[in-house]
Motif scaffolding. Structure first.
Motif, mmCIF file in Angstrom:
data_model
loop_
_atom_site.group_PDB
_atom_site.id
_atom_site.type_symbol
_atom_site.label_atom_id
_atom_site.label_comp_id
_atom_site.label_asym_id
_atom_site.label_seq_id
_atom_site.Cartn_x
_atom_site.Cartn_y
_atom_site.Cartn_z
ATOM 1 N N HIS A 297 11.792 0.772 -10.525
ATOM 2 C CA HIS A 297 10.469 0.791 -9.898
ATOM 3 C C HIS A 297 10.191 1.974 -8.984
ATOM 4 O O HIS A 297 9.054 2.441 -8.926
ATOM 5 C CB HIS A 297 10.257 -0.516 -9.122
ATOM 6 N N TRP A 298 11.176 2.482 -8.259
ATOM 7 C CA TRP A 298 10.915 3.431 -7.172
ATOM 8 C C TRP A 298 11.518 4.775 -7.542
ATOM 9 O O TRP A 298 12.558 5.184 -7.043
ATOM 10 C CB TRP A 298 11.519 2.895 -5.886
ATOM 11 N N ALA A 299 10.827 5.520 -8.404
ATOM 12 C CA ALA A 299 11.381 6.765 -8.944
ATOM 13 C C ALA A 299 11.579 7.830 -7.881
ATOM 14 O O ALA A 299 12.511 8.642 -7.962
ATOM 15 C CB ALA A 299 10.473 7.299 -10.048
ATOM 16 N N SER A 300 10.726 7.849 -6.858
ATOM 17 C CA SER A 300 10.830 8.921 -5.859
ATOM 18 C C SER A 300 12.100 8.819 -5.020
ATOM 19 O O SER A 300 12.474 9.783 -4.338
ATOM 20 C CB SER A 300 9.600 8.922 -4.943
ATOM 21 N N ASN B 20 25.562 -1.760 -1.551
ATOM 22 C CA ASN B 20 25.448 -2.865 -2.504
ATOM 23 C C ASN B 20 24.018 -3.025 -3.038
ATOM 24 O O ASN B 20 23.638 -4.093 -3.531
ATOM 25 C CB ASN B 20 25.917 -4.176 -1.879
ATOM 26 N N VAL B 21 23.238 -1.963 -2.940
ATOM 27 C CA VAL B 21 21.893 -1.916 -3.533
ATOM 28 C C VAL B 21 21.797 -0.619 -4.321
ATOM 29 O O VAL B 21 22.036 0.465 -3.772
ATOM 30 C CB VAL B 21 20.789 -1.981 -2.458
ATOM 31 N N ILE B 22 21.456 -0.724 -5.603
ATOM 32 C CA ILE B 22 21.466 0.444 -6.490
ATOM 33 C C ILE B 22 20.107 0.615 -7.148
ATOM 34 O O ILE B 22 19.642 -0.272 -7.877
ATOM 35 C CB ILE B 22 22.552 0.301 -7.576
ATOM 36 N N GLY B 23 19.473 1.744 -6.892
ATOM 37 C CA GLY B 23 18.217 2.083 -7.555
ATOM 38 C C GLY B 23 18.494 2.958 -8.766
ATOM 39 O O GLY B 23 19.135 4.004 -8.639
ATOM 40 N N LEU B 24 17.991 2.551 -9.927
ATOM 41 C CA LEU B 24 18.303 3.266 -11.164
ATOM 42 C C LEU B 24 17.113 3.996 -11.777
ATOM 43 O O LEU B 24 17.267 4.645 -12.810
ATOM 44 C CB LEU B 24 18.887 2.296 -12.200
ATOM 45 N N ASP B 25 15.940 3.891 -11.171
ATOM 46 C CA ASP B 25 14.788 4.622 -11.714
ATOM 47 C C ASP B 25 14.841 6.056 -11.209
ATOM 48 O O ASP B 25 14.657 6.312 -10.015
ATOM 49 C CB ASP B 25 13.487 3.954 -11.289
ATOM 50 N N THR B 26 15.093 6.984 -12.114
ATOM 51 C CA THR B 26 15.140 8.399 -11.749
ATOM 52 C C THR B 26 14.042 9.196 -12.459
ATOM 53 O O THR B 26 14.171 10.390 -12.694
ATOM 54 C CB THR B 26 16.531 8.990 -12.044
ATOM 55 N N ILE C 105 0.817 -1.213 0.000
ATOM 56 C CA ILE C 105 0.000 0.000 0.000
ATOM 57 C C ILE C 105 0.851 1.263 0.000
ATOM 58 O O ILE C 105 0.637 2.178 -0.798
ATOM 59 C CB ILE C 105 -0.958 -0.002 1.213
ATOM 60 N N CYS C 106 1.829 1.338 0.879
ATOM 61 C CA CYS C 106 2.607 2.567 1.054
ATOM 62 C C CYS C 106 3.488 2.842 -0.169
ATOM 63 O O CYS C 106 4.219 1.963 -0.634
ATOM 64 C CB CYS C 106 3.472 2.462 2.300
ATOM 65 N N LYS C 107 3.421 4.057 -0.679
ATOM 66 C CA LYS C 107 4.257 4.487 -1.796
ATOM 67 C C LYS C 107 5.013 5.780 -1.468
ATOM 68 O O LYS C 107 5.603 6.402 -2.346
ATOM 69 C CB LYS C 107 3.407 4.697 -3.047
ATOM 70 N N GLU C 108 4.987 6.159 -0.204
ATOM 71 C CA GLU C 108 5.632 7.405 0.202
ATOM 72 C C GLU C 108 7.157 7.278 0.148
ATOM 73 O O GLU C 108 7.708 6.189 0.064
ATOM 74 C CB GLU C 108 5.212 7.770 1.632
ATOM 75 N N LYS C 109 7.830 8.428 0.219
ATOM 76 C CA LYS C 109 9.271 8.398 0.375
ATOM 77 C C LYS C 109 9.596 7.803 1.739
ATOM 78 O O LYS C 109 8.797 7.892 2.678
ATOM 79 C CB LYS C 109 9.836 9.816 0.264
ATOM 80 N N GLY D 17 11.947 13.653 -14.846
ATOM 81 C CA GLY D 17 13.280 13.544 -14.270
ATOM 82 C C GLY D 17 14.327 13.278 -15.330
ATOM 83 O O GLY D 17 14.496 14.057 -16.264
ATOM 84 N N SER D 18 14.998 12.152 -15.211
ATOM 85 C CA SER D 18 16.010 11.788 -16.200
ATOM 86 C C SER D 18 16.070 10.278 -16.334
ATOM 87 O O SER D 18 15.515 9.539 -15.505
ATOM 88 C CB SER D 18 17.394 12.326 -15.790
ATOM 89 N N LEU D 19 16.721 9.823 -17.387
ATOM 90 C CA LEU D 19 17.012 8.408 -17.573
ATOM 91 C C LEU D 19 18.464 8.202 -17.172
ATOM 92 O O LEU D 19 19.353 8.947 -17.612
ATOM 93 C CB LEU D 19 16.782 8.002 -19.023
#
Length: 275
Positions: free
Chosen positions: A227-230, A239-245, A195-199, A251-253
């Motif tokens: 998946h998590w653009a915010s 050792n965990v990298i989020g690439l959705d910007t 449910i939660c999608k907040e920062k 935003g940007s790719l």
């Protein structure tokens, strides 16, 4: 040879091509990893799928929740929402071919030599790596079969949210699909909260981002996700990298060159997509 990893494209074809040009991507010798959500919200999902498919064995992708939604729309299970801007793709003469290619793509990529793992949403802390592999392969086998609409029809729902080896059938597939393509937050024991999608700084305790809960994945491996653009690619362990910007949100790719850890960004040329 270089390994390039790119966050969620979401139909932003122009920015995708410009980003590949930035690094002089050569499909004859380089490898491209894509975190999923190739389609929807941006203006050119058809062109993105054609481009990625044309790259053949040089590209490694994982399916995201929006890619699965496209498959469900094509199968008549889910409604085609105007904000997803999928109509040109659905009306294209090569739509059937693209859909059949897409539903045969994996939900998990692992390179043991690079010690690199990619999943669209991440890896639930309730799984070790062999379990994640088994669960991904279960989904992939159904999607590649003639029974794939049954999975797409059953995947909508937030329960069960707790992993058990005793899960079976569609309940097991739904949990696995949610964990690999929709997860953001977990309870302290690892149960999924859908449910939660907040920062993270705005999330209600005791919820934590999945990557802030102790994992069963060997620490020598790096997990790459989208998946998590915010998040804007920030706030994760080393050792965990989020690439959705958030390219489709204005935003940007973002691209990461694995070998030297250098990031490249292509600013969005799109108006912010509809929420």
């Amino acid at each position: 040879m270089s390994t390039y990893l790119i966050g969620d494209i979401h139909g932003c074809y122009q920015e995708f091509c410009q980003l590949l040009e930035q690094v002089a991507f050569d499909p004859s010798q380089d490898e491209l990893w894509l975190t999923g959500d190739l389609v929807a919200r941006g203006p050119n999902s058809l062109e993105v799928l054609r481009k990625v498919k044309s790259l053949g064995d040089s590209v490694r992708i994982v399916l995201g929740n929006h890619d699965l939604h496209l498959l469900a729309v094509f199968a008549g299970i889910s409604k085609n929402k105007s904000k997803d801007r999928l109509q040109p793709l659905l009306e294209a003469e090569d739509c059937d071919d693209l859909i059949n290619w897409l539903r045969r793509q994996p939900l998990l990529q692992i390179d043991h030599d690079k010690q690199l793992i990619m999943a669209h949403a991440g890896i639930t802390p309730q799984w070790d790596l062999p379990t994640a592999q088994r669960c991904a392969k279960d989904i992939e086998a159904v999607l590649a079969s003639d029974s794939y609409p049954l999975l797409l029809d059953a995947m909508y729902g937030d329960m069960p949210n707790n992993w058990s080896e005793n899960l079976s059938g569609l309940a097991r597939l739904r949990f696995s699909t949610n964990a690999l393509t929709r997860m953001r937050y977990c309870f302290p024991a690892g149960q999924l909260d859908m449910i939660c999608k907040e920062k993270p700084e705005e999330a209600t305790p005791p919820l934590k981002p999945w990557f802030d809960i102790p994992t069963q994945i060997p620490p020598s491996y790096t997990i790459v996700f989208g998946h998590w653009a915010s998040l804007e690619g920030k706030g994760t362990p080393s050792n965990v990298i989020g690439l959705d910007t958030g390219c489709c949100w204005g935003g940007s790719l973002t691209l990461l060159r694995w070998e030297d850890g250098r990031y490249f960004h292509q600013p969005s040329t799109q108006l912010k997509a509809e929420e």
